[in-house]
Each structure stands twice: as C-alpha cells, then as structure tokens.
Motif scaffolding. Sequence first.
Motif, PDB file in Angstrom:
ATOM      1  N   ARG A 133       0.820  -1.222   0.000  1.00 31.14           N
ATOM      2  CA  ARG A 133       0.000   0.000   0.000  1.00 31.14           C
ATOM      3  C   ARG A 133       0.847   1.262   0.000  1.00 31.14           C
ATOM      4  O   ARG A 133       0.467   2.267  -0.574  1.00 31.14           O
ATOM      5  CB  ARG A 133      -0.941   0.025   1.194  1.00 31.14           C
ATOM      6  N   LEU A 149      -9.993  -4.164  -2.065  1.00 27.50           N
ATOM      7  CA  LEU A 149      -8.890  -3.231  -2.295  1.00 27.50           C
ATOM      8  C   LEU A 149      -8.535  -3.171  -3.775  1.00 27.50           C
ATOM      9  O   LEU A 149      -8.353  -2.093  -4.348  1.00 27.50           O
ATOM     10  CB  LEU A 149      -7.667  -3.629  -1.477  1.00 27.50           C
ATOM     11  N   ARG A 153     -11.324  -1.361  -5.861  1.00 28.95           N
ATOM     12  CA  ARG A 153     -11.302   0.096  -5.719  1.00 28.95           C
ATOM     13  C   ARG A 153     -10.125   0.713  -6.466  1.00 28.95           C
ATOM     14  O   ARG A 153     -10.255   1.759  -7.098  1.00 28.95           O
ATOM     15  CB  ARG A 153     -11.260   0.489  -4.241  1.00 28.95           C
ATOM     16  N   TRP A 154      -8.980   0.047  -6.393  1.00 27.74           N
ATOM     17  CA  TRP A 154      -7.803   0.598  -7.070  1.00 27.74           C
ATOM     18  C   TRP A 154      -7.965   0.560  -8.587  1.00 27.74           C
ATOM     19  O   TRP A 154      -7.640   1.521  -9.278  1.00 27.74           O
ATOM     20  CB  TRP A 154      -6.542  -0.152  -6.634  1.00 27.74           C
ATOM     21  N   GLU A 201      -6.955   5.588  -3.457  1.00 27.71           N
ATOM     22  CA  GLU A 201      -6.447   4.283  -3.042  1.00 27.71           C
ATOM     23  C   GLU A 201      -5.898   4.359  -1.634  1.00 27.71           C
ATOM     24  O   GLU A 201      -6.152   3.490  -0.819  1.00 27.71           O
ATOM     25  CB  GLU A 201      -5.362   3.794  -4.008  1.00 27.71           C
ATOM     26  N   THR A 220      -7.621   2.076   1.245  1.00 26.23           N
ATOM     27  CA  THR A 220      -6.900   0.929   1.783  1.00 26.23           C
ATOM     28  C   THR A 220      -6.307   1.173   3.158  1.00 26.23           C
ATOM     29  O   THR A 220      -5.608   0.332   3.680  1.00 26.23           O
ATOM     30  CB  THR A 220      -5.763   0.514   0.836  1.00 26.23           C
ATOM     31  N   THR A 277      -6.986   0.683   6.094  1.00 22.61           N
ATOM     32  CA  THR A 277      -7.705   0.011   7.160  1.00 22.61           C
ATOM     33  C   THR A 277      -6.829  -0.262   8.371  1.00 22.61           C
ATOM     34  O   THR A 277      -7.324  -0.385   9.481  1.00 22.61           O
ATOM     35  CB  THR A 277      -8.300  -1.318   6.670  1.00 22.61           C
ATOM     36  N   GLY A 307      -0.603  -0.719   0.579  1.00 19.85           N
ATOM     37  CA  GLY A 307      -1.568  -0.945  -0.508  1.00 19.85           C
ATOM     38  C   GLY A 307      -1.330  -2.053  -1.495  1.00 19.85           C
ATOM     39  O   GLY A 307      -0.611  -2.978  -1.240  1.00 19.85           O
ATOM     40  N   ARG A 308      -1.912  -1.944  -2.710  1.00 24.43           N
ATOM     41  CA  ARG A 308      -1.939  -2.988  -3.737  1.00 24.43           C
ATOM     42  C   ARG A 308      -1.319  -2.481  -5.030  1.00 24.43           C
ATOM     43  O   ARG A 308      -1.550  -1.378  -5.421  1.00 24.43           O
ATOM     44  CB  ARG A 308      -3.381  -3.404  -3.974  1.00 24.43           C
TER      45      ARG A 308
END
Length: 199
Positions: free
Chosen positions: A83, A119, A122-123, A177, A181, A183, A189-190
Amino acid sequence: MTVRIIPATLRDLSYIAANLRPEDRAEIDCQFDDWSPALLALTALQGFAYVAALNGNPEAGFGAAEQRRGLWIAWSWGTRRMRRCVPGITEFFHAVLGPDVAARGAFRVEARALAANELALRWLARLGATQRCRLPGYGRNGEDFLLYDWTRSSDFGTSDFGESWNHVPFSKAAGAEAAATDTDHCRQGRAGARSRTQG
C-alpha cells in the motif's frame, strides 16, 4: 520512505511472491492448480514487468503482457507493505507503463480481480479501468471474479496516455487508493509490473 520503480528481476519477484499479502495470495491460489513463488515470478517476467521497492526492499510487482496483437493483460501483487507503494505505482502507470503499452499497439488492456478483493476493485476503478462484467465461477473453486479494462478511445491518434485511454487523473487515483486501503492506518496498498527508477 523512498519508493523506487525498477525493472523486475526473477529474484525480486520471487521474494514478493513468497511474501504475498493475504488478499493477493487468495486471488492467485484460485487461478492456478499449482504454483510456486519462482513459477509466478517467471510468468510475470513476460512483457513489461516492474518492481516497487520501498526503502530498497521489493514490496510489489506489476506489469502488462501482450496476449495477442492489441490485447494486453495487466497484473499486480505484493506484500503487506504494498500500500505504501501505490502512489508511486499509480504515477508510473500513467507516465510510463500506459504510454509504453499504447505505443506497442494495444487496443485493449484487461485486468481481472477476485470479486471479494475490495482493495483491488477500488484501485482498478481509481486507475480508470471500466468494470465490464462479473465472471461467475472463474476461480478453480468456483470463485467469482470481475473483469476490468482500459480501451482506446475514438481519439486514437494522440500520444498522451491520458488523452487516448479512459482513466482518471493520477492525484485522484493515488489519494483514493490511500484512503480506501488505510484500514490498518499504515497506508499500505496494492500494485504490480516493471519500471523505471523513481525516487
């Protein structure tokens, strides 16, 4: 915290694949009957493949590979620290990877994500990909996936990725993003593919 995007190596991608975050491991597990970190890394080296290194450590792999003339598949996966690399990957995607793929004659770039991987979904949306359809039972155990894509617009002649492909601006994508992400409040992130140096 320094994020650099560098060309992928088998060593770096194997390290990332051996230390996948749970969301990415689940997504990969249901797409292959058998896989190993080295096999996943070797497969990822096709086409454009990059690594996002955080403070010198490889944390995310990403890229795109041509499946047939004009059709490319985008991919990404990473460790729990991925992330933190997302803003750099997003910027690289728009500045380098997208234009490079377009210059190679791509008409369509696809990405698939496990429907349960919020995740990733959304990205992909923030990167400007269009959700096309649900793929029921696409995973080897019947898991549903979603298909996203980027396609050439009617303004095919322009060389600027932002003008010739559907997408949203980098600042919106990177910020969304990070917010989506965060959380664990660590802003990890991704991502995923091959790159040029960014510091």
